[in-house]
Design an enzyme around this catalytic site. Structure first.
Site, PDB file in Angstrom:
ATOM      1  N   LYS A 117      31.378 -29.743 117.423  1.00 22.23           N
ATOM      2  CA  LYS A 117      32.266 -28.578 117.531  1.00 22.23           C
ATOM      3  C   LYS A 117      33.677 -28.914 117.081  1.00 22.23           C
ATOM      4  O   LYS A 117      34.358 -28.073 116.500  1.00 22.23           O
ATOM      5  CB  LYS A 117      32.271 -28.017 118.965  1.00 22.23           C
ATOM      6  CG  LYS A 117      31.074 -27.157 119.257  1.00 22.23           C
ATOM      7  CD  LYS A 117      31.350 -26.141 120.350  1.00 22.23           C
ATOM      8  CE  LYS A 117      30.152 -25.235 120.585  1.00 22.23           C
ATOM      9  NZ  LYS A 117      30.292 -24.359 121.742  1.00 22.23           N
ATOM     10  N   LYS A 199      19.455 -27.342 113.291  1.00 27.46           N
ATOM     11  CA  LYS A 199      19.049 -26.417 114.359  1.00 27.46           C
ATOM     12  C   LYS A 199      19.349 -24.965 114.006  1.00 27.46           C
ATOM     13  O   LYS A 199      20.381 -24.683 113.419  1.00 27.46           O
ATOM     14  CB  LYS A 199      19.845 -26.834 115.618  1.00 27.46           C
ATOM     15  CG  LYS A 199      19.438 -26.186 116.891  1.00 27.46           C
ATOM     16  CD  LYS A 199      20.432 -26.496 118.010  1.00 27.46           C
ATOM     17  CE  LYS A 199      21.678 -25.651 117.895  1.00 27.46           C
ATOM     18  NZ  LYS A 199      22.532 -25.618 119.080  1.00 27.46           N
ATOM     19  N   LYS A 202      23.245 -19.534 116.349  1.00 24.99           N
ATOM     20  CA  LYS A 202      23.820 -18.193 116.242  1.00 24.99           C
ATOM     21  C   LYS A 202      25.135 -18.214 115.478  1.00 24.99           C
ATOM     22  O   LYS A 202      25.614 -17.189 115.038  1.00 24.99           O
ATOM     23  CB  LYS A 202      23.973 -17.561 117.632  1.00 24.99           C
ATOM     24  CG  LYS A 202      24.677 -18.401 118.662  1.00 24.99           C
ATOM     25  CD  LYS A 202      24.443 -17.868 120.088  1.00 24.99           C
ATOM     26  CE  LYS A 202      24.906 -18.882 121.121  1.00 24.99           C
ATOM     27  NZ  LYS A 202      24.498 -18.604 122.478  1.00 24.99           N
TER      28      LYS A 202
HETATM   29  P1  TYM Z   1      23.828 -22.133 124.337  1.00 27.80           P
HETATM   30  O1  TYM Z   1      24.440 -20.826 124.690  1.00 27.80           O
HETATM   31  O2  TYM Z   1      24.300 -22.816 123.087  1.00 27.80           O
HETATM   32  O3  TYM Z   1      22.268 -21.978 124.193  1.00 27.80           O
HETATM   33  C1  TYM Z   1      21.517 -21.404 125.244  1.00 27.80           C
HETATM   34  C2  TYM Z   1      20.162 -22.088 125.361  1.00 27.80           C
HETATM   35  O4  TYM Z   1      19.420 -21.937 124.146  1.00 27.80           O
HETATM   36  C3  TYM Z   1      18.955 -23.205 123.716  1.00 27.80           C
HETATM   37  N1  TYM Z   1      18.910 -23.214 122.246  1.00 27.80           N
HETATM   38  C4  TYM Z   1      17.836 -23.545 121.520  1.00 27.80           C
HETATM   39  N2  TYM Z   1      16.600 -23.936 121.876  1.00 27.80           N
HETATM   40  C5  TYM Z   1      15.715 -24.201 120.875  1.00 27.80           C
HETATM   41  N3  TYM Z   1      16.024 -24.106 119.564  1.00 27.80           N
HETATM   42  C6  TYM Z   1      17.250 -23.731 119.148  1.00 27.80           C
HETATM   43  N4  TYM Z   1      17.537 -23.622 117.861  1.00 27.80           N
HETATM   44  C7  TYM Z   1      18.227 -23.429 120.160  1.00 27.80           C
HETATM   45  N5  TYM Z   1      19.531 -23.019 120.117  1.00 27.80           N
HETATM   46  C8  TYM Z   1      19.925 -22.908 121.404  1.00 27.80           C
HETATM   47  C9  TYM Z   1      19.981 -24.205 124.253  1.00 27.80           C
HETATM   48  O5  TYM Z   1      19.450 -25.504 124.339  1.00 27.80           O
HETATM   49  C10 TYM Z   1      20.296 -23.606 125.608  1.00 27.80           C
HETATM   50  O6  TYM Z   1      19.319 -23.993 126.554  1.00 27.80           O
HETATM   51  N6  TYM Z   1      26.151 -25.197 127.536  1.00 27.80           N
HETATM   52  C11 TYM Z   1      25.049 -24.277 127.367  1.00 27.80           C
HETATM   53  C12 TYM Z   1      25.086 -23.130 128.338  1.00 27.80           C
HETATM   54  C13 TYM Z   1      25.246 -23.542 129.759  1.00 27.80           C
HETATM   55  C14 TYM Z   1      24.239 -24.108 130.594  1.00 27.80           C
HETATM   56  C15 TYM Z   1      24.877 -24.323 131.852  1.00 27.80           C
HETATM   57  C16 TYM Z   1      22.895 -24.432 130.405  1.00 27.80           C
HETATM   58  C17 TYM Z   1      26.383 -23.459 130.478  1.00 27.80           C
HETATM   59  N7  TYM Z   1      26.160 -23.929 131.751  1.00 27.80           N
HETATM   60  C18 TYM Z   1      24.166 -24.900 132.929  1.00 27.80           C
HETATM   61  C19 TYM Z   1      22.198 -25.007 131.481  1.00 27.80           C
HETATM   62  C20 TYM Z   1      22.847 -25.223 132.707  1.00 27.80           C
HETATM   63  C21 TYM Z   1      25.085 -23.713 125.961  1.00 27.80           C
HETATM   64  O7  TYM Z   1      26.098 -23.695 125.318  1.00 27.80           O
HETATM   65  O8  TYM Z   1      23.918 -23.142 125.559  1.00 27.80           O
END
Ligand code: TYM
Length: 337
Positions: A117, A199, A202
């Site tokens: 990032k 990956k 979004k």
């Molecule tokens: P975020 O918002 O980037 O993504 C949300 C969830 O989607 C999964 N993910 C994917 N899984 C498979 N293939 C992909 N291409 C893909 N892109 C995204 C991510 O692994 C995630 O599980 N920091 C976290 C959000 C968060 C969180 C938490 C998660 C905040 N607090 C506490 C668990 C526990 C995040 O930015 O996810």
């Protein structure tokens, strides 16, 4: 009642930054829905995480509600799970401070997402971007969660959370449950349709690289038809070494529920066009009903507001319990608490 008391806790979250993708669904949301049957579940819209990158406030507010509606449309049931927006529960920020004082610069420096990032937002490498995994640890530890359903990219953050929990427990006595990541066997890392070595994300500037959960069937078919595969035309019995083809097989398998080997066997000898069509059918079959329900829910603002209020109250009660314990252990005066 006793049965209830023994249930383990699950927590996870998703940032409301822009349209969620099929990767978010297959890596995370799908498991949220499945796990709420057997666990005491907390699912949150991680709006505090989102501001590590500059956001337009009205847009962030709208996206947070839309993300909540999408959670519900996927089948998260507010009677079974606690659904809330992170910023509605101030204990997240309060615990973050205490944990920050127990986190080392060196371990935060190793976080690959921070490195990625900062490279992408070189003009805004703020302290929040650096301490973001500590906020994530607070999200998890406040609810004494045992299992954290996430995609593979979040595994490192859950490991850091484990380290912080163990360190705190050693210093102050047993306080936190030490959580485990729950990473699905199929779908933990859905890759970009345009570059199957990175990956699906979004924030990809090329919309052909990802399928948004709200893409209509025509867009889904078009994007999958354009997906980069490779020049050997046919599907074979084992395509695990062909990133583009394997990604489509994974998507098809995760959406249809058939194992990858079964999809491979059925399509063996056919061209990639057949695999793309089969994958599009499977994706549309999963996303169309979610999109219909999402549209309906967005028209019911009162229901969304009520769900959020109840969720914040329920989450707040659990979070306060943990925070009170932590404040006491570190030596804060409890007169006010
Ligand atoms: P975020 O918002 O980037 O993504 C949300 C969830 O989607 C999964 N993910 C994917 N899984 C498979 N293939 C992909 N291409 C893909 N892109 C995204 C991510 O692994 C995630 O599980 N920091 C976290 C959000 C968060 C969180 C938490 C998660 C905040 N607090 C506490 C668990 C526990 C995040 O930015 O996810």
């Amino acid at each position: 009642m006793e049965e209830q008391a023994k249930r383990k806790t699950v927590l996870s979250g998703i940032q409301p930054t822009s349209n969620l993708t099929l990767g978010n669904y297959l890596g995370a949301l799908k498991n949220f829905v499945a796990m709420q049957q057997d666990f005491d579940s907390y699912y949150m819209v991680a709006d505090m995480h989102a501001i590590t990158v500059r956001q337009e406030s009205a847009r962030l507010r709208r996206r947070s509600i839309e993300t909540l509606a999408l959670f519900l449309a996927c089948g998260i049931d507010p009677e079974k799970s606690t659904l809330f927006i992170q910023s509605h529960v101030p204990e997240h920020a309060m615990l973050t401070w205490v944990l920050s004082c127990n986190a080392y610069m060196g371990e935060l420096n190793r976080m690959t997402q921070f490195k990625d990032k900062s490279a992408r937002h070189a003009d805004n490498i703020n302290a929040g971007l650096f301490t973001y995994p500590v906020l994530m640890a607070a999200d998890i530890l406040l609810y004494q969660a045992h299992l954290i359903p996430v995609g593979a990219d979040q595994k490192q953050h859950v490991e850091l959370t484990r380290n912080l929990a163990e360190r705190f427990n050693r210093a102050y006595g047993d306080t936190f449950v030490v959580p485990e990541p729950y990473i699905p066997k199929v779908g933990a890392r859905i890759m970009s349709l345009q570059d199957p070595t990175s990956k699906m994300s979004k924030s990809d500037p090329n919309p052909n690289g990802f399928i948004a959960m709200l893409d209509d069937p025509d867009a889904i078919r078009r994007k999958l038809r354009r997906a980069v595969t490779d020049c050997e035309g046919c599907v074979t019995e084992d395509d695990s070494g062909r990133p583009g083809v394997y990604n489509l097989l994974t998507i098809c398998s995760a959406c249809s529920g058939s194992p990858v080997q079964e999809v491979s066997r059925e399509l063996c000898g056919q061209g990639c066009g057949a695999l793309k069509d089969r994958t599009a059918d499977a994706v549309i079959a999963v996303l169309e009903p979610i999109q219909r329900e999402y549209g309906r829910l967005l028209g019911d603002k009162q229901y969304l507001t009520d769900t959020l209020r109840q969720g914040a109250e329920k989450a707040g009660r659990t979070a306060q319990k943990t925070l009170r314990k932590v404040y006491h252990k570190v030596g804060f005066d409890s007169v006010k608490a």
